[in-house]
Design an enzyme around this catalytic site. Sequence first.
Site, PDB file in Angstrom:
ATOM      1  CB  THR A 186      42.784  42.234  41.725  1.00  0.00           C
ATOM      2  OG1 THR A 186      42.374  41.883  40.398  1.00  0.00           O
ATOM      3  CG2 THR A 186      42.315  43.660  41.989  1.00  0.00           C
ATOM      4  CE1 TYR A 225      37.825  42.662  43.572  1.00  0.00           C
ATOM      5  CE2 TYR A 225      38.795  42.494  41.376  1.00  0.00           C
ATOM      6  CZ  TYR A 225      38.768  42.110  42.703  1.00  0.00           C
ATOM      7  OH  TYR A 225      39.659  41.188  43.160  1.00  0.00           O
TER       8      TYR A 225
HETATM    9  N1  UFG Z   1      35.006  34.017  29.999  1.00  0.00           N
HETATM   10  C1  UFG Z   1      34.159  33.438  29.082  1.00  0.00           C
HETATM   11  N2  UFG Z   1      33.036  32.815  29.532  1.00  0.00           N
HETATM   12  C2  UFG Z   1      32.724  32.759  30.867  1.00  0.00           C
HETATM   13  C3  UFG Z   1      33.587  33.330  31.799  1.00  0.00           C
HETATM   14  C4  UFG Z   1      34.723  33.959  31.328  1.00  0.00           C
HETATM   15  O1  UFG Z   1      34.398  33.497  27.865  1.00  0.00           O
HETATM   16  O2  UFG Z   1      31.678  32.174  31.198  1.00  0.00           O
HETATM   17  C5  UFG Z   1      36.224  34.674  29.519  1.00  0.00           C
HETATM   18  C6  UFG Z   1      36.305  36.144  29.867  1.00  0.00           C
HETATM   19  O3  UFG Z   1      35.651  36.928  28.887  1.00  0.00           O
HETATM   20  C7  UFG Z   1      37.789  36.352  29.933  1.00  0.00           C
HETATM   21  C8  UFG Z   1      38.342  35.027  30.436  1.00  0.00           C
HETATM   22  O4  UFG Z   1      37.311  34.077  30.174  1.00  0.00           O
HETATM   23  O5  UFG Z   1      38.297  36.578  28.645  1.00  0.00           O
HETATM   24  C9  UFG Z   1      38.621  35.021  31.920  1.00  0.00           C
HETATM   25  O6  UFG Z   1      37.500  35.559  32.585  1.00  0.00           O
HETATM   26  P1  UFG Z   1      37.288  35.474  34.168  1.00  0.00           P
HETATM   27  O7  UFG Z   1      35.970  36.098  34.452  1.00  0.00           O
HETATM   28  O8  UFG Z   1      37.533  34.082  34.612  1.00  0.00           O
HETATM   29  O9  UFG Z   1      38.472  36.344  34.732  1.00  0.00           O
HETATM   30  P2  UFG Z   1      38.905  37.842  34.379  1.00  0.00           P
HETATM   31  O10 UFG Z   1      40.181  37.763  33.597  1.00  0.00           O
HETATM   32  O11 UFG Z   1      37.822  38.636  33.809  1.00  0.00           O
HETATM   33  O12 UFG Z   1      39.124  38.418  35.818  1.00  0.00           O
HETATM   34  C10 UFG Z   1      40.171  38.016  36.637  1.00  0.00           C
HETATM   35  C11 UFG Z   1      39.701  37.971  38.074  1.00  0.00           C
HETATM   36  C12 UFG Z   1      39.247  39.322  38.491  1.00  0.00           C
HETATM   37  C13 UFG Z   1      40.337  40.301  38.249  1.00  0.00           C
HETATM   38  C14 UFG Z   1      40.872  40.220  36.853  1.00  0.00           C
HETATM   39  C15 UFG Z   1      42.090  41.030  36.699  1.00  0.00           C
HETATM   40  O13 UFG Z   1      38.660  37.075  38.191  1.00  0.00           O
HETATM   41  O14 UFG Z   1      38.916  39.296  39.862  1.00  0.00           O
HETATM   42  O15 UFG Z   1      41.214  38.896  36.511  1.00  0.00           O
HETATM   43  O16 UFG Z   1      42.433  41.166  35.379  1.00  0.00           O
HETATM   44  F1  UFG Z   1      39.869  41.532  38.442  1.00  0.00           F
END
Ligand code: UFG
Length: 331
Positions: free
Chosen positions: A116, A140
Amino acid sequence: MKVLVTGGAGYIGSHVVRQLGEAGHDIVVFDNLSTGYRWAVTYGELVVGDLADDAAIEAVFRAHDFEAVLHFAANIVVPESVANPLKYYSNNTRNTLNLLKAVERHRVPYLVFSSTAAVYGMPAQTVLTEDLPLAPINPYGASKMMSERMIMDLAASSALNYVILRYFNVAGANPEGLLGQATPEATHLIKVACECVTGTRDGMSVFGTDYDTRDGTCIRDYIHVEDLAKAHVMALDYMASGGESEVFNCGYGRGFTVREVIDVVREQSGVEFAVTETGRRAGDPAALMADNQRITGKLGWKPDYDNLDVIVSTALNWERIWQERRSGESR
Ligand code: UFG
C-alpha cells in the site's frame, strides 16, 4: 501456472482471480470469508481457512504444487488499525510470516504481495517514487511495511522471487457488474459516495477543506480495480520470464480532489445526497500520487480505465447491483 490466492474472495483478490482464470491459470483461493464472499470466487477452488492456522496452510500447500502465491488476505481499515493495532500485526504481519514459512518449506518460486501507499506515510512530495524512505504513520501501513521486509529478506536468503505492488486508491468494479466492493462498513471515498446514492447511507462528510490543493480538499490517485488486477497477472508473467524481484507503485500518476470525486458521483447519479464539510481526518496527507514509471517501464503495464467517469460509473453500477442482492446473500 498453479497459483494460490489468499484473500481471493475479497474485493481486489476476486477481480484478480477472474483475470487469472481468464488467462488460463489454475487457481486455489484460500480465504477465511471474514470480509470476502463465496460468490466472488469465479474461477478455481475455494478453501475456507485462516492464515493464523498453520495446519490449514500446510494442508493446502501439501495438496497442491504451487508455482506462485498471490497474497491479498489482510485487514485494511486505517482508523481500525490505530484503535486495534495488534489485530493488524496479527492478521497482516504475523499471518504473512505464517504464509512465508510455507512458501519457504515448499520452495514456491514466485510471490506477489499486496502492499500500500500507506508505507510512505506523510511524505514531503506529492508524486511518490518507490525509492522514498518508508515511514508509515499508522499500524496498517507499518504492518504492510514489515511484511514487505520479511518477503525481501526471505528472497535474499532463498530462490524466492517477488513482486510487491504498492496500491494507491483502488476503486471501481468489474464493468459487467459481476464483482465489486461488497465490504461492510467501507470507509473509502468512492464507495461511501456510491452508498449515499443508493440510500445505504444518509450522507457523507468531506474531511477537510483547507488543504493546499486546487479546491482545498485532498487529492488522491484513484486506480481502477481492473487495471490493478492486470498488474498482478503481468507480475506473474514478468517473474516467469526471468524478471528480477521488484517493488512497483500502482497508480495513474494523477489525482482528483474529494470535491471532484463527489461532483462526478452526483452528476452521474443525478442524486444530490447530503455532503457535510467537516474538519480534517487525522493522518491525511494533502496530495498523494504514484510515480508509475517503473511499472510502465519494467512490467509494460498500461492502464485501460484511466478515467474518473469510468471508475465512478462501474462503482455505481456495482453498488446498485449489490444493494439489490445483499439482503439475500450469505458468505
Ligand atoms: N474522504 C472524505 N470523506 C469520506 C471518505 C474519505 O472526505 O467519507 C477523503 C479522505 O479524507 C481522503 C480521501 O477522501 O482525503 C480518500 O480517502 P480514502 O479513505 O478513500 O483513502 P485514503 O487515501 O485515506 O487511503 C487509501 C487506502 C488505504 C491506504 C492509503 C495509502 O484506502 O488503504 O490510501 O495512502 F493506506
